[in-house]
Write an enzyme that holds these catalytic residues in place. Structure first.
Site, short mmCIF file in Angstrom:
data_model
loop_
_atom_site.label_atom_id
_atom_site.label_comp_id
_atom_site.label_asym_id
_atom_site.label_seq_id
_atom_site.Cartn_x
_atom_site.Cartn_y
_atom_site.Cartn_z
N LYS A 70 -12.13 35.81 50.28
CA LYS A 70 -10.96 36.43 50.87
C LYS A 70 -9.69 35.74 50.38
O LYS A 70 -8.61 36.27 50.44
CB LYS A 70 -11.00 36.31 52.41
CG LYS A 70 -12.28 36.75 53.05
CD LYS A 70 -12.20 36.54 54.58
CE LYS A 70 -13.48 36.92 55.25
NZ LYS A 70 -14.26 35.78 55.71
N ASP B 185 -8.33 32.34 43.92
CA ASP B 185 -7.34 31.46 44.54
C ASP B 185 -7.32 30.09 43.88
O ASP B 185 -6.28 29.60 43.45
CB ASP B 185 -7.56 31.36 46.06
CG ASP B 185 -8.98 30.97 46.47
OD1 ASP B 185 -9.81 30.68 45.57
OD2 ASP B 185 -9.27 30.97 47.67
N ASP C 148 -12.42 25.03 41.67
CA ASP C 148 -12.69 23.64 42.07
C ASP C 148 -13.84 23.12 41.21
O ASP C 148 -13.64 22.73 40.06
CB ASP C 148 -13.00 23.68 43.58
CG ASP C 148 -13.22 22.33 44.20
OD1 ASP C 148 -12.86 21.32 43.58
OD2 ASP C 148 -13.74 22.26 45.33
#
Ligand code: 5GP
Length: 189
Positions: free
Chosen positions: A48, A105, A108
């Site tokens: 999301k 987003d 990592d």
């Protein structure tokens, strides 16, 4: 945020302001406009967290494109990736022979991005690239290319502008860093 939400008690400092974010979207949008001109890409938002970045970025892209979403999970409610990625909700669009741009987003460890790229390639896409807002490059544990990103960040746990903390605070208009004691408190639970 309402006063009762006590946002000041969990945010240590702002990492990127609304102006910083706008500048990133303008710069990346310009680049993507050049690179995807005439290619009619399928832009795939990674749910999301990426939805806030996706809506700002695509409005800076002067390129006809179709939009779809892929929901994969690897984090649960914690602070570290579980390392196991699974599909929660799949694409609807047929991406065979299409140029696909994943909007993520943050990258990592890179496990989520690698999984998404392989999944989309396996569906016959012509190309799969990614534009992430943030890049935690030093934390990479897997070899995956991130073609576009807004900024590198260190090993801080960010919240706001799509990033959650216990699935809350995504709607902060800026990117903030959680106070270390908040992370410690929940990590020890
Ligand atoms: P990766 O598979 O690259 O390790 O993890 C990528 C996902 O981890 C991101 O899409 C995001 O959901 C989550 N993630 C990584 N770093 C952070 C962070 O600092 N804050 C939050 N809220 N989520 C993060």
């Amino acid at each position: 945020m309402a006063k009762g939400d006590n946002i000041d008690q969990i945010i240590d400092h702002k990492l990127f302001t609304e102006d910083d974010i706008h500048e990133m979207c303008v710069r990346l949008g310009k680049q993507l406009t050049e690179d995807y001109a005439g290619k009619k890409p399928v832009v795939v938002g990674a749910l999301k967290g990426a939805i806030y970045f996706l809506t700002d970025l695509t409005r800076q892209m002067d390129v006809a494109h179709q939009l779809d979403f892929l929901d994969v999970s690897s984090y649960g409610d914690g602070f570290e990736s579980t390392g196991k990625v699974k599909i929660v909700s799949d694409l609807v669009t047929d991406v065979k022979d299409r140029n696909v741009l994943i909007v993520e987003d943050i990258v990592d460890t890179g496990l989520t991005l690698k999984f998404m790229k392989e999944h989309i390639m396996a569906r016959g896409a012509k190309s799969v690239k990614c534009c992430a807002m943030l890049n935690k490059e030093a934390r990479r544990t897997t070899d995956v290319e991130l073609e576009y990103y807004g900024s590198k960040v260190g090993n801080e746990f960010v919240v706001g502008y799509g990033w959650d903390f216990l699935n809350m605070y995504r709607n902060l208009p800026y990117v903030g860093v959680l106070k270390p004691e908040v992370i410690q408190h929940y990590a020890n639970k």
